[in-house]
Design a protein around this motif. Structure first.
Motif, mmCIF file in Angstrom:
data_model
loop_
_atom_site.group_PDB
_atom_site.id
_atom_site.type_symbol
_atom_site.label_atom_id
_atom_site.label_comp_id
_atom_site.label_asym_id
_atom_site.label_seq_id
_atom_site.Cartn_x
_atom_site.Cartn_y
_atom_site.Cartn_z
ATOM 1 N N ASP A 49 0.228 32.711 3.291
ATOM 2 C CA ASP A 49 0.374 31.627 4.271
ATOM 3 C C ASP A 49 0.904 32.163 5.601
ATOM 4 O OD1 ASP A 49 -0.592 29.559 2.778
ATOM 5 O OD2 ASP A 49 1.363 28.814 2.118
ATOM 6 N N ASP A 50 1.768 33.173 5.536
ATOM 7 C CA ASP A 50 2.314 33.756 6.762
ATOM 8 C C ASP A 50 1.213 34.278 7.675
ATOM 9 O OD1 ASP A 50 4.952 33.217 6.175
ATOM 10 O OD2 ASP A 50 5.337 35.166 5.246
ATOM 11 N N ALA A 51 0.107 34.718 7.085
ATOM 12 C CA ALA A 51 -1.021 35.228 7.872
ATOM 13 C C ALA A 51 -2.139 34.193 7.985
ATOM 14 C CB ALA A 51 -1.562 36.515 7.241
ATOM 15 N N ARG A 52 -1.819 32.936 7.666
ATOM 16 C CA ARG A 52 -2.779 31.826 7.747
ATOM 17 C C ARG A 52 -3.979 32.052 6.826
ATOM 18 N NH1 ARG A 52 -2.712 31.428 14.391
ATOM 19 N NH2 ARG A 52 -0.469 30.997 14.597
ATOM 20 N N ILE A 53 -3.678 32.575 5.641
ATOM 21 C CA ILE A 53 -4.701 32.819 4.629
ATOM 22 C C ILE A 53 -4.440 31.870 3.461
ATOM 23 C CG2 ILE A 53 -5.623 34.484 2.961
ATOM 24 C CD1 ILE A 53 -4.909 36.693 4.952
ATOM 25 N N ARG A 54 -5.458 31.103 3.100
ATOM 26 C CA ARG A 54 -5.312 30.129 2.020
ATOM 27 C C ARG A 54 -5.439 30.809 0.661
ATOM 28 N NH1 ARG A 54 -9.134 26.303 -0.250
ATOM 29 N NH2 ARG A 54 -10.688 27.157 1.163
ATOM 30 N N THR A 55 -4.610 30.410 -0.281
ATOM 31 C CA THR A 55 -4.663 30.919 -1.655
ATOM 32 C C THR A 55 -5.210 29.836 -2.569
ATOM 33 O OG1 THR A 55 -2.865 32.523 -1.403
ATOM 34 C CG2 THR A 55 -3.295 31.711 -3.623
ATOM 35 N N CYS A 56 -6.170 30.194 -3.407
ATOM 36 C CA CYS A 56 -6.754 29.264 -4.370
ATOM 37 C C CYS A 56 -6.523 29.787 -5.781
ATOM 38 C CB CYS A 56 -8.262 29.124 -4.143
ATOM 39 S SG CYS A 56 -8.726 28.529 -2.502
ATOM 40 N N HIS A 57 -6.122 28.905 -6.692
ATOM 41 C CA HIS A 57 -6.015 29.254 -8.103
ATOM 42 C C HIS A 57 -7.367 28.996 -8.758
ATOM 43 C CE1 HIS A 57 -1.337 28.819 -8.321
ATOM 44 N NE2 HIS A 57 -1.748 29.854 -7.631
ATOM 45 N N VAL A 58 -7.961 30.040 -9.294
ATOM 46 C CA VAL A 58 -9.296 29.945 -9.885
ATOM 47 C C VAL A 58 -9.199 30.252 -11.374
ATOM 48 C CG1 VAL A 58 -11.646 30.840 -9.860
ATOM 49 C CG2 VAL A 58 -10.357 30.661 -7.717
ATOM 50 N N ALA A 59 -9.552 29.284 -12.203
ATOM 51 C CA ALA A 59 -9.557 29.467 -13.648
ATOM 52 C C ALA A 59 -10.990 29.687 -14.118
ATOM 53 C CB ALA A 59 -8.951 28.258 -14.348
ATOM 54 N N SER A 60 -11.198 30.750 -14.878
ATOM 55 C CA SER A 60 -12.545 31.078 -15.339
ATOM 56 C C SER A 60 -13.143 29.954 -16.179
ATOM 57 C CB SER A 60 -12.515 32.370 -16.153
ATOM 58 O OG SER A 60 -13.809 32.714 -16.614
#
Length: 285
Positions: free
Chosen positions: A208-219
């Motif tokens: 988030d500090d670099a304005r990058i979104r994180t997504c949780h991806v479940a197989s």
């Protein structure tokens, strides 16, 4: 996730050597290789060679990571992938700093895992390692051992702007809140659920500090038929075709027409083979 084969000074040195200045071209080296020597022993590891990444070896440490990687690589706007990327304990530049064509003046730097953990009051959850002092071998230092992310994508939008999206991958959605593997000495630890949540919160805030979104991806949330088709397509995606543009177009158009009326691709292939037009392998490719 970090390998379950323990942490050591040798592994720390290896990770920093590989990730000191990670590029987006064929020279990219992941923190952990998908080999018996380095990959977690509790899951299957895979090495893909996508043409989209210049045919470089792409190291994936679980079946879930492979399925997610195949899905992401299929997206037409994906222009890069950094798998097994180190989450730097210390401040560092934005991941796109090394991406050709990026406007560095608009890239917000990463503040580092230690800074994030301090802000969230999670310093006690960071893995630590005692190492020899580089200038004085008789002394030791305590350093934070880096966590390793899963899949960091570089994506180009319709306006030509490149941005990143971070995928944290697990086999099941529930794995984001409970451990898939816990050492015996920590199985009954009341802090283990908090440790897992802290790990994910720190990673999300880190990017988030670099304005990058994180997504949780479940197989498990990726349709099994889609996964099977992507695996099958990948086996053919780098094969060369000894056909003219017109011949390729003829096969493609026939597949499209058959799809629209519900005719299976196998019947299209059989028809071309019976008429002696093309081989089954050429049609599949």
């Amino acid at each position: 996730m970090t390998s379950k084969k323990g942490i050591s000074q040798a592994k720390l040195k290896r990770i920093y050597q590989r990730q000191s200045n990670p590029n987006w071209d064929c020279s990219y080296i992941p923190s952990i290789f998908a080999t018996p020597q380095e990959a977690p022993s509790i899951s299957r590891a895979f090495i893909l060679t996508p043409s989209k990444l210049g045919g470089r070896e792409t190291h994936l440490l679980s079946t879930g990571e492979r399925n997610a990687a195949l899905l992401g690589l299929y997206h037409p706007d994906v222009v890069g992938l950094q798998e097994q990327r180190m989450l730097s304990p210390d401040p560092t530049v934005h991941p796109l700093w090394a991406m050709p064509g990026s406007d560095r003046t608009k890239l917000t730097p990463l503040k580092g895992v230690i800074d994030v953990a301090e802000r969230l009051d999670y310093l006690s959850f960071l893995p630590r390692l005692r190492v020899k002092h580089p200038q004085n071998p008789d002394e030791t230092l305590t350093v934070v051992f880096p966590w390793i992310g899963d899949l960091l994508w570089a994506i180009k939008d319709a306006d030509g702007k490149i941005f990143c999206v971070n995928w944290s991958v697990k086999d099941k959605a529930s794995d984001f809140t409970k451990p898939t593997f816990t050492p015996i000495k920590r199985q009954n630890s009341p802090t283990e659920p908090q440790r897992i949540l802290a790990r994910h919160e720190i990673e999300r805030a880190y990017y988030d500090d670099a304005r990058i979104r994180t997504c949780h991806v479940a197989s498990e949330q990726i349709d099994q038929h889609v996964t099977a088709n992507l695996r099958h397509l990948f086996l053919y995606h780098r094969r060369a075709l000894d056909l003219s543009f017109e011949q390729e177009a003829e096969i493609f158009d026939k597949f499209v027409s058959a799809f629209e009326v519900g005719i299976p691709p196998s019947e299209v292939i059989s028809d071309f083979v019976m008429r002696g037009r093309y081989s089954a392998d050429s049609c599949k490719t």
